[in-house]
Design a protein around this motif. Sequence first.
Motif, short mmCIF file in Angstrom:
data_model
loop_
_atom_site.label_atom_id
_atom_site.label_comp_id
_atom_site.label_asym_id
_atom_site.label_seq_id
_atom_site.Cartn_x
_atom_site.Cartn_y
_atom_site.Cartn_z
N TYR B 31 25.39 16.51 27.45
CA TYR B 31 25.52 16.76 28.89
C TYR B 31 26.93 17.28 29.18
O TYR B 31 27.73 17.52 28.27
CB TYR B 31 25.23 15.47 29.66
CG TYR B 31 23.78 15.04 29.54
CD1 TYR B 31 22.86 15.37 30.52
CD2 TYR B 31 23.33 14.34 28.43
CE1 TYR B 31 21.52 15.01 30.41
CE2 TYR B 31 22.00 13.97 28.31
CZ TYR B 31 21.10 14.30 29.30
OH TYR B 31 19.77 13.94 29.19
N ALA B 33 29.83 16.22 30.23
CA ALA B 33 31.08 15.59 29.77
C ALA B 33 31.08 15.35 28.27
O ALA B 33 32.04 14.80 27.73
CB ALA B 33 31.28 14.27 30.51
N ASP B 34 30.01 15.75 27.58
CA ASP B 34 29.88 15.42 26.15
C ASP B 34 30.47 16.47 25.23
O ASP B 34 30.39 16.35 24.01
CB ASP B 34 28.39 15.24 25.78
CG ASP B 34 27.74 14.11 26.54
OD1 ASP B 34 28.47 13.27 27.08
OD2 ASP B 34 26.50 14.07 26.62
N TRP B 42 42.99 17.98 29.49
CA TRP B 42 42.18 17.31 30.52
C TRP B 42 42.77 17.63 31.88
O TRP B 42 43.99 17.62 32.07
CB TRP B 42 42.19 15.80 30.32
CG TRP B 42 41.35 15.34 29.17
CD1 TRP B 42 41.70 15.38 27.84
CD2 TRP B 42 40.05 14.77 29.22
NE1 TRP B 42 40.68 14.87 27.06
CE2 TRP B 42 39.65 14.48 27.89
CE3 TRP B 42 39.17 14.46 30.26
CZ2 TRP B 42 38.42 13.91 27.58
CZ3 TRP B 42 37.95 13.88 29.95
CH2 TRP B 42 37.58 13.61 28.62
N LYS B 114 43.46 12.48 29.25
CA LYS B 114 42.90 12.13 30.56
C LYS B 114 43.84 11.22 31.34
O LYS B 114 44.09 11.42 32.53
CB LYS B 114 41.57 11.42 30.29
CG LYS B 114 40.67 11.24 31.47
CD LYS B 114 39.33 10.74 30.92
CE LYS B 114 38.47 10.08 31.94
NZ LYS B 114 37.27 9.50 31.32
N LEU B 115 44.42 10.22 30.64
CA LEU B 115 45.30 9.27 31.33
C LEU B 115 46.57 9.96 31.84
O LEU B 115 47.04 9.68 32.94
CB LEU B 115 45.67 8.12 30.40
CG LEU B 115 44.57 7.09 30.13
CD1 LEU B 115 45.04 6.07 29.09
CD2 LEU B 115 44.14 6.38 31.41
N ASP B 119 47.72 10.20 35.67
CA ASP B 119 49.05 9.73 36.09
C ASP B 119 49.82 10.86 36.77
O ASP B 119 50.48 10.64 37.80
CB ASP B 119 49.85 9.24 34.87
CG ASP B 119 49.31 7.90 34.35
OD1 ASP B 119 48.55 7.25 35.09
OD2 ASP B 119 49.64 7.54 33.21
N ILE B 201 22.80 11.00 38.59
CA ILE B 201 23.58 9.97 37.90
C ILE B 201 24.73 10.61 37.10
O ILE B 201 25.74 9.96 36.83
CB ILE B 201 22.68 9.11 36.99
CG1 ILE B 201 21.47 8.58 37.77
CG2 ILE B 201 23.44 7.93 36.41
CD1 ILE B 201 21.79 7.71 38.96
N GLU B 202 24.60 11.86 36.72
CA GLU B 202 25.68 12.51 35.97
C GLU B 202 26.70 13.15 36.93
O GLU B 202 26.37 14.09 37.66
CB GLU B 202 25.11 13.64 35.09
CG GLU B 202 26.21 14.35 34.30
CD GLU B 202 25.76 15.71 33.74
OE1 GLU B 202 24.93 16.38 34.37
OE2 GLU B 202 26.27 16.08 32.68
N PRO B 203 27.95 12.68 36.91
CA PRO B 203 28.98 13.35 37.71
C PRO B 203 29.23 14.76 37.17
O PRO B 203 28.99 15.06 36.01
CB PRO B 203 30.22 12.48 37.50
CG PRO B 203 29.70 11.15 37.06
CD PRO B 203 28.47 11.47 36.26
N ILE B 250 21.53 18.76 31.82
CA ILE B 250 21.97 18.40 33.16
C ILE B 250 21.41 17.04 33.55
O ILE B 250 20.21 16.79 33.41
CB ILE B 250 21.60 19.50 34.17
CG1 ILE B 250 21.94 19.11 35.59
CG2 ILE B 250 20.13 19.89 34.04
CD1 ILE B 250 21.82 20.24 36.58
N GLY B 251 22.30 16.19 34.01
CA GLY B 251 21.91 14.83 34.38
C GLY B 251 21.55 14.72 35.84
O GLY B 251 22.18 13.98 36.61
N ARG B 284 32.87 9.01 40.03
CA ARG B 284 31.81 8.84 41.02
C ARG B 284 32.34 8.96 42.44
O ARG B 284 31.70 9.55 43.31
CB ARG B 284 31.11 7.49 40.82
CG ARG B 284 30.02 7.16 41.83
CD ARG B 284 28.95 8.22 41.97
NE ARG B 284 28.35 8.61 40.72
CZ ARG B 284 27.40 9.54 40.62
NH1 ARG B 284 26.93 10.15 41.68
NH2 ARG B 284 26.92 9.86 39.44
#
Lengths: 160, 745
Positions: B31, B33-34, B42, B114-115, B119, B201-203, B250-251, B284
């Motif tokens: 999907y 994000a995979d 990121w 991502k972090l 930040d 359900i998939e963002p 696609i979710g 979300r």
Amino acid sequence: MSKIHVTTTINGDPVEFLADPRETLLDCLRDKVGLTGSKEGCGTGDCGACSVELDGTLVCSCLVLGVEADGKSVSTIEGMASDNDLHPLQRKFIEHAALQCGFCTPGILVAAKKLLEVNPDPTEEETRYWLAGNLCRCTGYDKIVRAVMDAAAEMRQEVA
Amino acid sequence: MAKDGLNEFKLVGTRPDRPDGLDKVTGRARYGADFSLPGMLWGAVVRSPHAHAKIVKIDATKALAMEGVKAVVTRADFPEGLSGEDWDLQENTIAGEKALYDGHAVAAVAATSKLIAEDAARLIEVEYEVLPHVIDVDDAMAEGAPVIREGAADPTVPEGLHPNVVKYMEFGHGDVEKGFAEADIVREKSYKTEATHQGYIEPHACVGQMGRDDKGEMWVCTQGQWFIRKMCTAVLGVEASQLRVTPSEIGGGFGGKTTIFMEPLSLALSRKAGGRPVKIVMSRSEVLRATGPTASASMDVKIGMKKDGTITGARAEFRMQGGAFPGAPVDMALYCAFAGYKLENVQHIGYDVLANRPKCAAYRAPGSPMGAFAVESLVDEMAAELELDPIAVRQKNAVRSGDKASYGPKFGSIGLVEVLDALKDHPNLQAELGENQGRGFAVGYWFNHNGETSVSMAIGEDGTAQVSIGTPDIGGSRASVSLMVAETLGIPYEDVRVNVVETGALGVNEPTHGSRATFATGKAAVEATGHAIKEMCRRAAAEWGIDEDAVEWVDGAAQPAGPNAGKFPPMTIKEIAGNMGSTGGPISGHHESVPDGVGASFGAHAVDLEVDPETGRVTILRYLVVQDAGRAIHPSYVEGQYQGGAAQGIGWALNEEYVYDDKGRLANPIFLDYRVPVASDLPMIDTVIVEVPNPGHPFGVRGVGETGITPPLPAIANAIADAVGVRMTHLPISPPKLLAALKSR
């Protein structure tokens, strides 16, 4: 920030990774270990798409830190089928068309597997309440509930 | 229940396993994000905390000083001078002078993790000058309401209306006043519905890469890769063909993934970061705050009815806000509102209104559920007042093939009467009801859609077939296209593989929207298959030395057509394919068109429910969906669409809504508070697939995805009225609202 060395077992295989203390188990599984079968639908434990078992307990992996997996065993959707044999739930989900987009499917299968371990003969109501933490927006849940109950019936016969 | 008596297909109408089933039950399906790429960064997005604010200054100094931060973009990194829809898309992607809603993107940052990106986003300092805001559609039209954008109104808007009214429409036929004069009773009522989210359900997620040469690639969860290409390139000022877009699995989408949100941001960040790919995955709360919910609506409906239930005149005036940009589906709402009724005299008036909310996106039959709620509620109330059977009233007024639709054109083949007959005969309607229990009905409608479609199919060396389609598989369309192609070729279902391909592999395709995939892509795939069959017949004819018109295709083989063509044993697809290298080369078929012959679909729902008088909570006891599919190619997935639509409609009717606080901030931006129906909220959902084949499709398909969300809203309101005698006119009918209504009875 320094990272923490985590030693864990995932789907029976030993796995090590370095985790930032803030990273969730879900992020570690997906982005460090490469197991993207568990999905993030909410990040707040409301949708169940990231359901895994941690030392046999059903958890939302978005609510567990990666470092908490240290010394423990994790089971994900990728470990549900054995070699070439699908788990009866996986077969029944395909057979009953219990998935549409399929995004919630891994989490629902992991949760349903746990349900059938705890209660091999659930009523429809018990199935619905057990899966109430797993959101599905496509199916209306009808075919999912039927598939779980059919898989349960088949698994009970196998045991008997 | 097919009505043409021709349902003698080998595969169409059966329920084989879906081709992508194994991938999806094992976690192997990829999907949005995979997907990751080497050297990937990121991205994170900075969003406005204000509903309406001037952006005074953006300072990214601290963020850029962080180790690992590679780029920051603001509106200044995007081209100027866009207009119309392109400007709306760009402005919604990243705010320019003003933030227009809570969650509106104002800047974005790319970093090595991502972090770090998250930040850094917190360190980007944005100075705002907060402006007055408006949320409610009626408030936004009222005198003195804050103006969201001067000069946004199009020329249709009559003088004297508030500048937030950006489009006005009026249409109808007959003389509505005369219609009301002919009626025994005339009733008028106002209704409201709140905005709801598609709630997939998939963002949203994407990986975008673009170099300084403006050549780019994107991996993205979308209902339409060509739409992503067109919109992203417009917003970035890049040539369409230079961006290659690959759709992920696609979710869910339900219309909400037909447009762009953060996709251009990933490309702009990539371009600024030296061409490194940039992945952006929405949280979300970002999905709820800043992607397409549906419109909220305020509606007045007036109907005249004779004592026997005949509707003599009808009028609808709808006001809808679709966020800070034009495009609320008020036109669709009006077209669908009275679509089930044969009306001599009807008038429609609509207003598209701006408010400080996210830009609305399509949501399953856009506009139709709101209109159905208003009209079907009033029809039901009037039937009750006249002591008429609510189904009989709908049967009496039902449109039939050849009737003029309330919105103008004549209906082709439609199946409303058959749907109502099937509903009336269903055993659910015989179930006994107890205290505080009620039964409600409603009908609903969607046009269905065709759209630009390109399909390519090729015969493999072993006589199997691969089909390239451009509509992402959102709910089983690979299975339906495989069934239709296998049926046409006369080969096993398993011998067909359908691939959803990237934009470089086919001509333009519209997204999976408007219930078009099985209709339009399926029709194009059958056409393309026909070309390949023609070529295979030609190869056989050449081999036999007969005219190619003397060859026909039967059960997966070419054979002489009739006794005069010569006596040759059938030449199977495997034989022809095995020799194709020496008989003229590869065999394939293509079809590119906007397929004609769309078939409209009607549905009718029946719901039994119970109201708890102590709490106002509504429990759904039984639910029945009856809908005309034209023909169900894979009945299991047709039933799934019916059940899913009903579940979403139940959520809309009873619980789901966008709640804003007094500062205009979304107060329920997580699934805990924006609560969609869960398994324990719902009963099993019964379905009846009516099949009145659509003559415009080779297998009779109409399209099934959308109609099913339209009747639940009024059916539930009607059942509540039946159960406790309270008529609820404002959705959602949440427990506190219903309890208050019960107490003031």
